[in-house]
Design an enzyme around this catalytic site. Structure first.
Site, PDB file in Angstrom:
ATOM      1  N   HIS A   1       0.823  -0.992   0.014  1.00  0.00           N
ATOM      2  CA  HIS A   1       0.045   0.089  -0.067  1.00  0.00           C
ATOM      3  C   HIS A   1       0.954   1.203   0.019  1.00  0.00           C
ATOM      4  O   HIS A   1       2.167   1.082   0.611  1.00  0.00           O
ATOM      5  CB  HIS A   1      -0.814  -0.050   1.179  1.00  0.00           C
ATOM      6  CG  HIS A   1      -2.069  -1.119   0.972  1.00  0.00           C
ATOM      7  ND1 HIS A   1      -2.969  -1.062   2.072  1.00  0.00           N
ATOM      8  CD2 HIS A   1      -2.069  -2.125   0.474  1.00  0.00           C
ATOM      9  CE1 HIS A   1      -3.755  -2.110   1.746  1.00  0.00           C
ATOM     10  NE2 HIS A   1      -3.308  -2.899   0.993  1.00  0.00           N
TER      11      HIS A   1
ATOM     12  N   GLU B   1       1.169   3.807   1.830  1.00  0.00           N
ATOM     13  CA  GLU B   1       1.551   4.245   3.261  1.00  0.00           C
ATOM     14  C   GLU B   1       2.770   3.245   3.654  1.00  0.00           C
ATOM     15  O   GLU B   1       3.809   3.760   4.163  1.00  0.00           O
ATOM     16  CB  GLU B   1       0.566   4.032   4.237  1.00  0.00           C
ATOM     17  CG  GLU B   1      -0.770   4.855   4.000  1.00  0.00           C
ATOM     18  CD  GLU B   1      -1.660   4.136   3.348  1.00  0.00           C
ATOM     19  OE1 GLU B   1      -1.889   3.486   2.180  1.00  0.00           O
ATOM     20  OE2 GLU B   1      -2.775   4.266   3.823  1.00  0.00           O
TER      21      GLU B   1
ATOM     22  N   CYS C   1      -5.991   1.881   6.147  1.00  0.00           N
ATOM     23  CA  CYS C   1      -6.580   0.658   6.672  1.00  0.00           C
ATOM     24  C   CYS C   1      -5.994   0.307   8.018  1.00  0.00           C
ATOM     25  O   CYS C   1      -4.946   0.691   8.160  1.00  0.00           O
ATOM     26  CB  CYS C   1      -6.487  -0.449   5.389  1.00  0.00           C
ATOM     27  SG  CYS C   1      -4.948  -1.153   5.316  1.00  0.00           S
TER      28      CYS C   1
ATOM     29  N   CYS D   1      -1.983  -0.632   7.402  1.00  0.00           N
ATOM     30  CA  CYS D   1      -1.292   0.852   7.464  1.00  0.00           C
ATOM     31  C   CYS D   1      -1.308   1.500   8.655  1.00  0.00           C
ATOM     32  O   CYS D   1      -0.143   2.165   9.098  1.00  0.00           O
ATOM     33  CB  CYS D   1      -1.684   1.275   6.262  1.00  0.00           C
ATOM     34  SG  CYS D   1      -1.511   0.724   4.591  1.00  0.00           S
TER      35      CYS D   1
END
Length: 156
Positions: free
Chosen positions: A55, A57, A85, A88
């Site tokens: 992701h 992040e 999420c 993260c």
């Protein structure tokens, strides 16, 4: 020096657009030091890297940690187009991110106040200041347009 959150979010949006061009979910992230200088930037890359943890992040935090030569990044600001999420947010907590800034909330997976709030959970040993709604409409449009187009292709 005061950190310009709108400037940083615009860079995150640019990263999200790169993800979109690459066929990834359009999410972008930037990590800035306490003085506002950019340590790293990234976009979603799970498909390109065959990595479900890639992701925006996570990739940005990994790059920032490498730049700082420390797995802890205390005092940094993580700027992301969409509310992180749980995975993260877990990474941000482990890195000791000082502040999280996000554009649009994610009511289905958000872990910084929408669905869950890991940023200020008293059971955890670190808290993260959260600033939400920076360039919210631009961030929301990017992701909504992506999923709208994806649904349209599937239903055609």
């Amino acid at each position: 020096m005061q950190t310009d959150l709108y400037y940083l979010m615009n860079i995150a949006i640019e990263e999200a657009r790169i993800a979109l061009e690459e066929g990834e979910v359009p999410v972008g992230a930037v990590v800035a030091s306490a003085d506002g200088s950019i340590l790293s930037k990234a976009h979603n890359m799970p498909i390109a890297l065959n990595d479900p943890t890639a992701h925006a992040e996570i990739v940005a935090l990994r790059r920032a940690a490498k730049a700082l030569r420390n797995y802890r990044t205390p005092g940094v600001t993580l700027v992301v187009t969409i509310e992180p999420c749980p995975m993260c947010m877990g990474a941000a907590l482990h890195c000791r991110v000082g502040r999280l800034v996000y554009g649009a909330a994610d009511p289905k997976m958000g872990a910084a106040g929408s669905l869950y709030d890991l940023s200020s959970d008293n059971r955890l040993n670190h808290k993260i200041e959260v600033v939400s709604g920076i360039l919210e409409s631009e961030c929301r449009s990017l992701i909504q347009d992506f999923f709208r187009a994806k649904r349209k292709r599937v239903n055609s």
